[in-house]
Write a protein that holds these residues in place. Structure first.
Motif, short mmCIF file in Angstrom:
data_model
loop_
_atom_site.label_atom_id
_atom_site.label_comp_id
_atom_site.label_asym_id
_atom_site.label_seq_id
_atom_site.Cartn_x
_atom_site.Cartn_y
_atom_site.Cartn_z
N SER A 10 0.83 -1.20 0.00
CA SER A 10 0.00 0.00 0.00
C SER A 10 0.87 1.25 0.00
O SER A 10 0.59 2.22 -0.71
N ALA A 11 1.95 1.23 0.79
CA ALA A 11 2.87 2.37 0.80
C ALA A 11 3.55 2.52 -0.56
O ALA A 11 3.75 3.63 -1.05
N CYS A 35 2.19 -10.79 -6.12
CA CYS A 35 2.34 -9.43 -5.59
C CYS A 35 1.84 -8.40 -6.60
O CYS A 35 1.26 -7.38 -6.22
N GLN A 36 2.07 -8.65 -7.89
CA GLN A 36 1.59 -7.74 -8.91
C GLN A 36 0.07 -7.67 -8.91
O GLN A 36 -0.52 -6.60 -9.01
N HIS A 37 -0.57 -8.82 -8.70
CA HIS A 37 -2.05 -8.85 -8.64
C HIS A 37 -2.55 -8.09 -7.41
O HIS A 37 -3.52 -7.32 -7.49
N ARG A 38 -1.88 -8.29 -6.25
CA ARG A 38 -2.28 -7.57 -5.04
C ARG A 38 -2.07 -6.07 -5.22
O ARG A 38 -2.89 -5.26 -4.79
N ASP A 40 -2.19 -4.44 -8.04
CA ASP A 40 -3.26 -3.97 -8.94
C ASP A 40 -4.57 -3.78 -8.18
O ASP A 40 -5.30 -2.81 -8.41
N GLU A 41 -4.87 -4.70 -7.25
CA GLU A 41 -6.10 -4.57 -6.45
C GLU A 41 -6.04 -3.33 -5.55
O GLU A 41 -7.03 -2.60 -5.41
N ILE A 42 -4.90 -3.10 -4.93
CA ILE A 42 -4.75 -1.93 -4.05
C ILE A 42 -4.89 -0.65 -4.86
O ILE A 42 -5.56 0.31 -4.43
N THR A 43 -4.28 -0.61 -6.04
CA THR A 43 -4.36 0.58 -6.90
C THR A 43 -5.81 0.81 -7.34
O THR A 43 -6.29 1.95 -7.33
N ALA A 44 -6.50 -0.26 -7.72
CA ALA A 44 -7.90 -0.12 -8.15
C ALA A 44 -8.77 0.37 -7.00
O ALA A 44 -9.67 1.21 -7.20
#
Length: 152
Positions: A10-11, A35-38, A40-44
């Motif tokens: 998140s940071a 990690c890339q998927h996580r 992407d979810e955080i960014t979305a």
């Protein structure tokens, strides 16, 4: 490198990490699809939160804060002019009056229950029930009669 925690991702998404750490995360993201998927979810999630409309308060928060600040300023001015020493006792006056009234009424009602306040001794007939000698003057045992009459 092990997978970073959610807070670290998140940071990273919020661009709140040091440049050296950001470079390490970027290298890890290139080789780790989880990690890339996580990320992407955080960014979305962040984008959807920013897209939400801001709620209207319905009141002026700045005016309320100004009122509080002005009130504190008035309190400071009052503190420079102290109140008389007896003014603090005025807040306790209703409680003191109520307590005094309750005490006075309790004493008055107690006096009514006692019949004018004089203690009355029970009649002699009532006390005879507790004598060691039964009614009629006969002793239940001879030694009890001698002890109660003071005989040797």
């Amino acid at each position: 490198m092990t997978c970073p925690r959610h807070a670290d991702l998140s940071a990273y998404a919020d661009d709140m990490v040091q440049p050296a750490e950001r470079a390490r995360f970027s290298q890890h993201m290139a080789g780790c699809p989880v990690c890339q998927h996580r990320l992407d979810e955080i960014t979305a999630l962040g984008q959807s939160l920013r897209a939400m409309p801001s709620p209207q308060l319905g009141f002026d928060l700045a005016a309320q804060l100004n009122d509080r600040l002005n009130e504190r300023q008035r309190d400071r001015q009052r503190a420079s002019h102290p109140a008389p020493p007896w003014s603090g006792w005025l807040g306790w006056m209703p409680a003191g009056l109520a307590g005094g009234l309750a005490l006075a009424s309790g004493i008055w009602l107690g006096g009514l229950l006692l019949g004018g306040g004089a203690a009355m001794a029970p009649g002699a007939g009532l006390v005879r029930v507790f004598d060691p000698v039964p009614p009629g003057g006969l002793c239940a045992a001879a030694e009890l009669c001698r002890l109660s009459k003071g005989m040797p």
